[in-house]
Design an enzyme around this catalytic site. Structure first.
Site, PDB file in Angstrom:
ATOM      1  CB  CYS A 162      -0.920  -0.013   1.213  1.00 21.91           C
ATOM      2  SG  CYS A 162      -1.851   1.517   1.413  1.00 21.91           S
ATOM      3  CG  ASP A 183      -2.788  14.076  -5.353  1.00 16.14           C
ATOM      4  OD1 ASP A 183      -3.747  13.394  -4.957  1.00 16.14           O
ATOM      5  OD2 ASP A 183      -2.152  13.820  -6.413  1.00 16.14           O
ATOM      6  CG  ASN A 224     -12.622   9.782  -6.038  1.00 16.33           C
ATOM      7  OD1 ASN A 224     -13.680  10.334  -6.324  1.00 16.33           O
ATOM      8  ND2 ASN A 224     -11.449  10.309  -6.335  1.00 16.33           N
ATOM      9  CB  THR A 233      -6.194   5.152  -8.361  1.00 16.44           C
ATOM     10  OG1 THR A 233      -5.862   6.342  -7.651  1.00 16.44           O
ATOM     11  CG2 THR A 233      -6.967   5.503  -9.618  1.00 16.44           C
ATOM     12  CG  HIS A 237      -7.235   8.835  -0.436  1.00 14.24           C
ATOM     13  ND1 HIS A 237      -7.272   7.506  -0.796  1.00 14.24           N
ATOM     14  CD2 HIS A 237      -7.455   9.535  -1.578  1.00 14.24           C
ATOM     15  CE1 HIS A 237      -7.481   7.406  -2.097  1.00 14.24           C
ATOM     16  NE2 HIS A 237      -7.612   8.622  -2.596  1.00 14.24           N
ATOM     17  CG  HIS A 267      -8.863  13.617  -3.443  1.00 18.35           C
ATOM     18  ND1 HIS A 267      -7.747  13.566  -4.256  1.00 18.35           N
ATOM     19  CD2 HIS A 267      -9.392  12.370  -3.454  1.00 18.35           C
ATOM     20  CE1 HIS A 267      -7.613  12.334  -4.736  1.00 18.35           C
ATOM     21  NE2 HIS A 267      -8.597  11.591  -4.264  1.00 18.35           N
TER      22      HIS A 267
END
Ligand code: 5GP
Ligand code: ZN
Length: 112
Positions: free
Chosen positions: A3, A29, A85, A93, A98, A100
């Protein structure tokens, strides 16, 4: 387990950290979509929002509280957007939950 975010949390992969406490870390990011694009990441490996359990409820609150500290630090008092997401259809992905945190300019069209 393989990971990327766990490796970042352990310090094995470099990142630019903007916030850290006992439960949550936040770093820039790699591929920013806005002037400010931070990932707020619980240190516990949880694959996605769908994999949260009752005992993780506090962790999600902590992630959002961290966003306030980050907003003050990075000058986002005028607003920002937090996006998660979750899963395949949402295009997640990295399979470590997490959030954003996006800001630094007026945002365009909202999805919702
Ligand atoms: P997702 O698509 O899962 O919602 O978001 C994953 C995010 O992680 C993407 O915005 C991507 O740019 C970011 N990312 C992927 N690998 C790395 C990395 O090694 N370091 C950092 N800082 N961000 C990464
Ligand atoms: Zn992980």
């Amino acid at each position: 387990m393989d990971c990327i975010f766990c490796e970042i949390i352990k310090g094995n992969i470099p990142s630019t950290k903007v916030y850290e406490d006992d439960h949550v870390v936040a770093f820039n990011d790699l591929n920013p979509q806005m002037p400010v694009h931070v990932l707020i990441v619980p240190k516990k490996h949880i694959a996605s929002a769908y994999d949260l359990t009752e005992q993780d409820a506090d962790l999600v609150g902590r992630a959002f509280l961290a966003s306030k500290v980050i907003a003050d630090k990075l000058g986002l008092q005028n607003g920002y957007r937090i996006i998660n997401n979750c899963g395949e259809d949402a295009g997640q992905t990295v399979k470590h939950i997490h959030f954003h945190m996006l800001g630094g300019k007026t945002m365009g069209e909202k999805i919702i």
